[in-house]
Design an enzyme around this catalytic site. Structure first.
Site, PDB file in Angstrom:
ATOM      1  N   ALA A  10       2.874   8.192  20.975  1.00 19.63           N
ATOM      2  CA  ALA A  10       2.663   9.128  22.050  1.00 19.63           C
ATOM      3  C   ALA A  10       2.725   8.526  23.539  1.00 19.63           C
ATOM      4  O   ALA A  10       2.388   8.879  24.403  1.00 19.63           O
ATOM      5  CB  ALA A  10       1.750  10.177  22.001  1.00 19.63           C
ATOM      6  N   ALA A  11       3.679   7.222  23.510  1.00 21.93           N
ATOM      7  CA  ALA A  11       3.602   6.474  24.570  1.00 21.93           C
ATOM      8  C   ALA A  11       4.698   6.893  25.576  1.00 21.93           C
ATOM      9  O   ALA A  11       4.865   6.238  26.692  1.00 21.93           O
ATOM     10  CB  ALA A  11       3.642   5.081  24.355  1.00 21.93           C
ATOM     11  N   ARG A  70      12.159  14.208  30.537  1.00 17.15           N
ATOM     12  CA  ARG A  70      13.065  15.461  30.492  1.00 17.15           C
ATOM     13  C   ARG A  70      12.311  16.778  30.606  1.00 17.15           C
ATOM     14  O   ARG A  70      12.724  17.815  30.751  1.00 17.15           O
ATOM     15  CB  ARG A  70      13.931  15.367  29.072  1.00 17.15           C
ATOM     16  CG  ARG A  70      14.876  14.178  29.157  1.00 17.15           C
ATOM     17  CD  ARG A  70      15.468  14.273  27.958  1.00 17.15           C
ATOM     18  NE  ARG A  70      16.009  15.528  27.063  1.00 17.15           N
ATOM     19  CZ  ARG A  70      16.632  15.815  25.945  1.00 17.15           C
ATOM     20  NH1 ARG A  70      16.524  14.814  25.409  1.00 17.15           N
ATOM     21  NH2 ARG A  70      16.902  16.926  25.657  1.00 17.15           N
ATOM     22  N   GLN A  88       0.472   1.146  25.014  1.00 18.19           N
ATOM     23  CA  GLN A  88       1.516   0.317  25.178  1.00 18.19           C
ATOM     24  C   GLN A  88       2.247   0.243  26.506  1.00 18.19           C
ATOM     25  O   GLN A  88       2.534   1.265  26.978  1.00 18.19           O
ATOM     26  CB  GLN A  88       2.664   1.048  24.090  1.00 18.19           C
ATOM     27  CG  GLN A  88       4.308   0.292  23.897  1.00 18.19           C
ATOM     28  CD  GLN A  88       5.177   1.191  23.409  1.00 18.19           C
ATOM     29  OE1 GLN A  88       5.135   2.296  23.343  1.00 18.19           O
ATOM     30  NE2 GLN A  88       6.005   0.225  22.828  1.00 18.19           N
ATOM     31  N   GLY A 121      10.080  -0.422  22.768  1.00 19.02           N
ATOM     32  CA  GLY A 121      10.482   0.432  21.496  1.00 19.02           C
ATOM     33  C   GLY A 121       9.325   0.583  20.454  1.00 19.02           C
ATOM     34  O   GLY A 121       8.291   0.323  20.766  1.00 19.02           O
ATOM     35  N   TYR A 136       4.953  10.780  14.947  1.00 14.40           N
ATOM     36  CA  TYR A 136       5.318  10.989  16.397  1.00 14.40           C
ATOM     37  C   TYR A 136       4.583  12.237  16.780  1.00 14.40           C
ATOM     38  O   TYR A 136       4.651  13.294  16.337  1.00 14.40           O
ATOM     39  CB  TYR A 136       6.813  11.011  16.452  1.00 14.40           C
ATOM     40  CG  TYR A 136       7.289   9.788  16.098  1.00 14.40           C
ATOM     41  CD1 TYR A 136       7.908   9.067  17.104  1.00 14.40           C
ATOM     42  CD2 TYR A 136       7.537   9.344  14.880  1.00 14.40           C
ATOM     43  CE1 TYR A 136       8.560   7.700  16.837  1.00 14.40           C
ATOM     44  CE2 TYR A 136       8.046   8.177  14.375  1.00 14.40           C
ATOM     45  CZ  TYR A 136       8.477   7.237  15.648  1.00 14.40           C
ATOM     46  OH  TYR A 136       9.217   6.166  15.174  1.00 14.40           O
ATOM     47  N   LYS A 158     -14.231  42.081  28.840  1.00 10.26           N
ATOM     48  CA  LYS A 158     -14.481  40.667  28.839  1.00 10.26           C
ATOM     49  C   LYS A 158     -15.930  40.467  28.621  1.00 10.26           C
ATOM     50  O   LYS A 158     -16.850  41.108  29.364  1.00 10.26           O
ATOM     51  CB  LYS A 158     -14.159  40.065  30.270  1.00 10.26           C
ATOM     52  CG  LYS A 158     -14.249  38.375  30.518  1.00 10.26           C
ATOM     53  CD  LYS A 158     -15.597  38.226  30.921  1.00 10.26           C
ATOM     54  CE  LYS A 158     -15.949  38.356  32.294  1.00 10.26           C
ATOM     55  NZ  LYS A 158     -17.096  37.857  32.705  1.00 10.26           N
ATOM     56  N   TYR A 177     -12.910  48.801  33.596  1.00 13.51           N
ATOM     57  CA  TYR A 177     -13.340  47.435  33.445  1.00 13.51           C
ATOM     58  C   TYR A 177     -14.777  47.020  32.906  1.00 13.51           C
ATOM     59  O   TYR A 177     -15.723  47.665  33.820  1.00 13.51           O
ATOM     60  CB  TYR A 177     -12.998  46.437  34.933  1.00 13.51           C
ATOM     61  CG  TYR A 177     -13.764  45.162  34.579  1.00 13.51           C
ATOM     62  CD1 TYR A 177     -13.298  44.099  33.807  1.00 13.51           C
ATOM     63  CD2 TYR A 177     -14.924  44.720  35.336  1.00 13.51           C
ATOM     64  CE1 TYR A 177     -13.508  42.960  33.788  1.00 13.51           C
ATOM     65  CE2 TYR A 177     -15.456  43.375  35.129  1.00 13.51           C
ATOM     66  CZ  TYR A 177     -14.760  42.611  34.488  1.00 13.51           C
ATOM     67  OH  TYR A 177     -15.233  41.226  34.303  1.00 13.51           O
ATOM     68  N   ASN A 180     -20.189  42.951  37.793  1.00 17.41           N
ATOM     69  CA  ASN A 180     -20.946  41.731  37.334  1.00 17.41           C
ATOM     70  C   ASN A 180     -21.131  40.635  38.151  1.00 17.41           C
ATOM     71  O   ASN A 180     -21.691  39.664  37.508  1.00 17.41           O
ATOM     72  CB  ASN A 180     -20.138  41.718  35.850  1.00 17.41           C
ATOM     73  CG  ASN A 180     -18.819  41.270  36.017  1.00 17.41           C
ATOM     74  OD1 ASN A 180     -17.973  41.748  36.785  1.00 17.41           O
ATOM     75  ND2 ASN A 180     -18.376  40.396  34.977  1.00 17.41           N
TER      76      ASN A 180
END
Length: 453
Positions: free
Chosen positions: A13-14, A19, A76, A81, A104, A338, A353, A373
């Site tokens: 994951a280096a 992109r 790395q 590579g 990967y 919530k 609410y 609240n």
């Protein structure tokens, strides 16, 4: 993998992920609410690896935080590579004796059974030095090729370095590999960079082993999507779409009804019971569990919520983390819940609410009610007793308790506890001025006429 053979996982994951055009590390971009590397490591966890190493470069701190100590981070720098990347894990695997699976971080959907098949092939009678995972895409694009006969590799070649005849081969290299730890780092040390990119390629360990007279093998996945890499936002969206397609199919196979499947979006951990009905345009965030017989009407958003049997929510309801709805609760249109428990049979049907609250069984919450609240610094709890009736457009100013069977009159702002069975009315006294409105209208009409004149 045998019971006697330990397993180590190396996740590469280096890459900078340029992109993606993002400050977030590429492998931390979410699919179904979970970082892509999380999907991969969850599959790998099914094989119970003894060690896990993630090779990082750019964004190392983000990876360390996201992984939370579940894997060793190897760095790395510079990136020379894939073979060079795997070499960086050597220190973390010092003293390890067993099998090594190289994965990967931007290839998140490799199945555990595929990983097991790679390890099993490594232990077959011909004892291959390495096992490569191949795939056969509809378009071979720029993928490296695996030239093989009867599953035994003759040659590995990058697309840039391949001949036209080699490019005609349909079996492509996914990059995934299984190797014994006793072989891996010795082979890596012999990899050179005499190629079009001047990089140290991981597939060259296969060519080196073959040159030594050893066997290397390939197994080919029957699902090219399993090894699809993600390098851009567009590819991320495509991966999300594929994941959702499979999850919807699984939900329906398990007994849920999706009225318009293509409009329902699941999280990686969504749990649906049997005979659940999900209407169009419903979104499940992480942490949602839905029991049997629940109905979720259109345009609902759920996250971190638990729904018990017989619950009805929506349309246009929002359940946030900590929402717990017990049996036969009803949450209607434009209601937000919530960190609140609604006990059996409680109802909040419209425009409400409920935050940091406990609502008793069979209580009725009128339209426009809110629990106040938060005071700008701290959160406070509202407790509503069984069978309580909260009239429309009421504000319950926490901390406050409303007793069982109590009634809060419509339009009240309640800041003190209400006893069981009590009526609480908190309104200003109505002022009546007979004829005032008629006189006002007459005066304004006269003024308007004078202005026109």
């Amino acid at each position: 993998m045998t019971e006697q053979t330990p397993l180590a996982i190396i996740v590469l994951a280096a890459g900078k992920g340029t992109r993606m055009k993002s400050d977030l590390h590429k492998v931390l971009h979410p699919i179904a609410g979970r970082p892509m590397v999380g999907h991969l490591m969850a599959s790998a966890a099914e094989l119970s690896p003894q060690r896990q190493v993630v090779v990082a470069g750019h964004g190392r701190e983000q990876l360390e935080k996201a992984l939370g100590g579940s894997a060793t981070i190897a760095v790395q720098d510079p990136q020379l590579g894939t073979a060079h990347a795997v070499q960086q894990a050597e220190g973390a695997l010092a003293g390890f004796e067993g099998d090594v699976l190289i994965l990967y971080g931007d290839v998140p959907f490799v199945r555990a059974e595929t990983m097991r098949a790679m390890i099993a092939r490594l232990h077959e009678n011909d004892a291959p030095a390495a096992v490569v995972l191949g795939f056969a895409p509809a378009d071979t694009l720029q993928y490296g090729r695996v030239i093989a006969e009867d599953g035994r590799i003759v040659k590995m070649v990058e697309h840039k370095d391949a001949t036209d005849e080699e490019r005609a081969c349909r079996v492509c290299n996914s990059g995934l590999m299984a190797v014994r730890s006793a072989d891996l780092f010795g082979l890596l040390a012999r990899v050179g960079n005499d190629n079009a990119q001047g990089e140290y390629y991981l597939p060259d360990v296969v060519n080196i082993a073959i040159a030594d007279g050893r066997t290397c093998a390939v197994i080919v996945t029957d699902d090219a999507d399993e090894v699809a890499g993600i390098n851009s936002r567009a590819e991320l969206a495509e991966a999300e779409g594929r994941w959702q397609l499979r999850r919807r199919a699984q939900a329906m196979a398990d007994g849920a009804t999706l009225i318009a499947p293509e409009t329902v979006w699941f999280s990686w951990d969504t749990v649906l019971g049997r005979d659940v009905t999900v209407e169009p345009n419903v979104f499940f965030g992480p942490g949602v569990t839905v029991a049997d017989g629940v109905t979720i009407h259109a345009f609902c958003h759920l996250e971190g919520a638990t729904l018990s049997p017989g619950v009805h929510i929506g349309p246009y309801a929002r359940l946030r983390p900590g929402a717990k709805l017990e049996e036969d609760v009803k949450v209607g249109n434009f209601v937000e819940v919530k960190n609140t428990v609604m006990h059996r049979g409680a109802k909040a049907s419209h425009l409400t609410y409920l935050g940091d609250a406990e609502v008793g069984a069979e209580a009725n919450i009128g339209a426009g009610t809110i629990t106040c609240n938060y005071d700008g610094y701290f959160k406070y709890k509202t407790t509503i007793g069984e069978r309580a009736f909260i009239g429309s457009n009421s504000a319950l100013i926490a901390p406050v308790k409303i007793g069982a069977d109590a009634i809060v009159a419509a339009g009240s702002a309640v800041s003190r506890d209400v006893a069981d069975g009590e009526l609480r009315m908190v309104r200003a006294e109505q002022l009546v001025k007979p004829g005032w409105a008629d006189r006002f209208h007459d005066a304004m009409k006269k003024k308007k006429a004078e202005k026109r004149g």
